[in-house]
Enzyme design. Structure first.
Site, PDB file in Angstrom:
ATOM      1  N   ASN A  14       0.777 -18.202 -13.765  1.00  0.00           N
ATOM      2  CA  ASN A  14       0.461 -19.630 -13.941  1.00  0.00           C
ATOM      3  C   ASN A  14       0.422 -20.005 -15.424  1.00  0.00           C
ATOM      4  O   ASN A  14       0.850 -21.091 -15.801  1.00  0.00           O
ATOM      5  CB  ASN A  14      -0.855 -19.992 -13.249  1.00  0.00           C
ATOM      6  CG  ASN A  14      -0.653 -20.221 -11.764  1.00  0.00           C
ATOM      7  OD1 ASN A  14      -0.079 -21.230 -11.365  1.00  0.00           O
ATOM      8  ND2 ASN A  14      -1.080 -19.266 -10.953  1.00  0.00           N
ATOM      9  N   ILE A  93     -16.852 -15.488 -13.079  1.00  0.00           N
ATOM     10  CA  ILE A  93     -17.599 -16.724 -12.764  1.00  0.00           C
ATOM     11  C   ILE A  93     -18.035 -17.420 -14.048  1.00  0.00           C
ATOM     12  O   ILE A  93     -18.540 -16.782 -14.979  1.00  0.00           O
ATOM     13  CB  ILE A  93     -18.814 -16.381 -11.882  1.00  0.00           C
ATOM     14  CG1 ILE A  93     -18.262 -15.750 -10.608  1.00  0.00           C
ATOM     15  CG2 ILE A  93     -19.706 -17.603 -11.641  1.00  0.00           C
ATOM     16  CD1 ILE A  93     -18.971 -16.008  -9.334  1.00  0.00           C
ATOM     17  N   ASN A 108      -9.059 -26.108 -12.409  1.00  0.00           N
ATOM     18  CA  ASN A 108      -8.786 -24.791 -11.833  1.00  0.00           C
ATOM     19  C   ASN A 108      -7.664 -24.925 -10.814  1.00  0.00           C
ATOM     20  O   ASN A 108      -7.545 -25.953 -10.154  1.00  0.00           O
ATOM     21  CB  ASN A 108     -10.049 -24.282 -11.121  1.00  0.00           C
ATOM     22  CG  ASN A 108      -9.840 -22.936 -10.442  1.00  0.00           C
ATOM     23  OD1 ASN A 108      -9.281 -22.006 -11.027  1.00  0.00           O
ATOM     24  ND2 ASN A 108     -10.267 -22.817  -9.192  1.00  0.00           N
ATOM     25  N   HIS A 110      -6.357 -23.269  -7.313  1.00  0.00           N
ATOM     26  CA  HIS A 110      -6.808 -22.408  -6.214  1.00  0.00           C
ATOM     27  C   HIS A 110      -5.681 -22.302  -5.185  1.00  0.00           C
ATOM     28  O   HIS A 110      -5.091 -23.323  -4.820  1.00  0.00           O
ATOM     29  CB  HIS A 110      -8.080 -22.980  -5.574  1.00  0.00           C
ATOM     30  CG  HIS A 110      -8.605 -22.106  -4.488  1.00  0.00           C
ATOM     31  ND1 HIS A 110      -9.306 -20.943  -4.753  1.00  0.00           N
ATOM     32  CD2 HIS A 110      -8.475 -22.178  -3.143  1.00  0.00           C
ATOM     33  CE1 HIS A 110      -9.591 -20.347  -3.610  1.00  0.00           C
ATOM     34  NE2 HIS A 110      -9.096 -21.071  -2.622  1.00  0.00           N
ATOM     35  N   ALA A 180       4.235 -24.162  -4.976  1.00  0.00           N
ATOM     36  CA  ALA A 180       3.113 -25.072  -5.246  1.00  0.00           C
ATOM     37  C   ALA A 180       2.470 -24.841  -6.615  1.00  0.00           C
ATOM     38  O   ALA A 180       2.509 -25.720  -7.470  1.00  0.00           O
ATOM     39  CB  ALA A 180       2.071 -24.962  -4.137  1.00  0.00           C
TER      40      ALA A 180
HETATM   41  C1  GAR Z   1      -3.169 -17.375  -8.543  1.00  0.00           C
HETATM   42  O1  GAR Z   1      -2.641 -17.337  -7.243  1.00  0.00           O
HETATM   43  C2  GAR Z   1      -4.350 -18.322  -8.619  1.00  0.00           C
HETATM   44  O2  GAR Z   1      -4.193 -19.458  -7.814  1.00  0.00           O
HETATM   45  C3  GAR Z   1      -5.456 -17.441  -8.095  1.00  0.00           C
HETATM   46  O3  GAR Z   1      -5.215 -16.187  -8.692  1.00  0.00           O
HETATM   47  C4  GAR Z   1      -3.803 -16.021  -8.908  1.00  0.00           C
HETATM   48  C5  GAR Z   1      -3.561 -15.651 -10.356  1.00  0.00           C
HETATM   49  O4  GAR Z   1      -2.209 -15.341 -10.603  1.00  0.00           O
HETATM   50  N1  GAR Z   1      -6.737 -17.985  -8.420  1.00  0.00           N
HETATM   51  C6  GAR Z   1      -7.808 -17.893  -7.602  1.00  0.00           C
HETATM   52  O5  GAR Z   1      -7.804 -17.304  -6.546  1.00  0.00           O
HETATM   53  C7  GAR Z   1      -9.060 -18.618  -8.103  1.00  0.00           C
HETATM   54  N2  GAR Z   1     -10.044 -18.727  -7.065  1.00  0.00           N
HETATM   55  P1  GAR Z   1      -1.594 -15.378 -12.067  1.00  0.00           P
HETATM   56  O6  GAR Z   1      -2.497 -14.532 -12.975  1.00  0.00           O
HETATM   57  O7  GAR Z   1      -0.234 -14.753 -11.907  1.00  0.00           O
HETATM   58  O8  GAR Z   1      -1.526 -16.814 -12.518  1.00  0.00           O
END
Ligand code: GAR
Length: 202
Positions: A14, A93, A108, A110, A180
């Site tokens: 992300n 957290i 954030n 999610h 998404a």
């Molecule tokens: C992503 O899918 C994000 O939406 C999720 O962790 C992943 C991180 O991937 N976040 C959560 O679950 C927050 N509650 P990334 O490090 O490749 O962006």
């Protein structure tokens, strides 16, 4: 220009979507000026370094309590003149000290359609495991403002993604990211940066 700090814990796909969008001119009101990781081994730190973005590491285990940890994060954010905080796979957290220092300035991403599969204990792959276990046919991603209720702040953007026969949590996670998350997060970053710029001009 709105200074954006991106908080990460892991792979940072992300974060990469945000970097790519900024480089493509899709976040004209903002600039990523800090990547802060909760974990020194986060691959996201390498992505930041490759893009020439300053980094910081603030690990929870180094601090005696939540408040000291929060204060260390706020110090890094203030040092960087942060205007907008983006949690992009930040799995540690955040306590009230950080949230109160940036009211309506923390977003954030999610990986579900809130209010499904969210709140305490729902992060990363666990979210997709829960969706598959429940047998829902549609899931997705949500960008929301961060307040003191986990995944409970105002919803800014959502996008639905179909679940397909034979999906594993890993396959579904990847589809939710591609269809998404990587689209919504840069869009939300620009929406917020534009809003903050307009407020600062008043
Ligand atoms: C992503 O899918 C994000 O939406 C999720 O962790 C992943 C991180 O991937 N976040 C959560 O679950 C927050 N509650 P990334 O490090 O490749 O962006």
């Amino acid at each position: 220009m709105v200074n954006i700090a991106v908080l990460v814990s892991g792979g940072g796909t992300n974060l990469q979507a945000l970097i790519d969008a900024e480089q493509a001119g899709k976040i004209p009101h903002g600039k990523i000026t800090l990547v802060l990781a909760s974990n020194p081994k986060a691959y996201a730190l390498e992505r930041a370094a490759k893009a020439g973005i300053p980094t910081a590491v603030v690990s929870r285990k180094v601090y005696p309590d939540q408040d000291a940890y929060d204060q260390a994060i706020v110090n890094e954010l203030k040092k960087n003149d942060t205007d907008l905080v983006i949690l992009a796979g930040f799995l540690s957290i955040l306590g009230s000290t950080v949230i109160r220092a940036y009211p309506d300035r923390i977003i954030n991403i999610h990986p579900s359609l809130i209010p499904s599969f969210c709140g305490k204990g729902f992060y990363g792959l666990k979210v997709h495991e829960a969706a598959l276990e429940k047998g829902v046919k549609v899931t997705g991603a949500t960008v929301h403002l961060v307040n003191e209720i986990p995944d409970g702040g105002k919803i800014l953007l959502q996008k639905a993604v179909e679940i397909e026969d034979g999906d594993t949590p890993e396959v579904l996670q990847r589809r939710v990211m591609e269809q998404a998350e990587w689209i919504l997060l840069p869009k939300a970053a620009e929406m917020m940066a534009e809003k903050i710029s307009a407020e600062e001009e008043k």
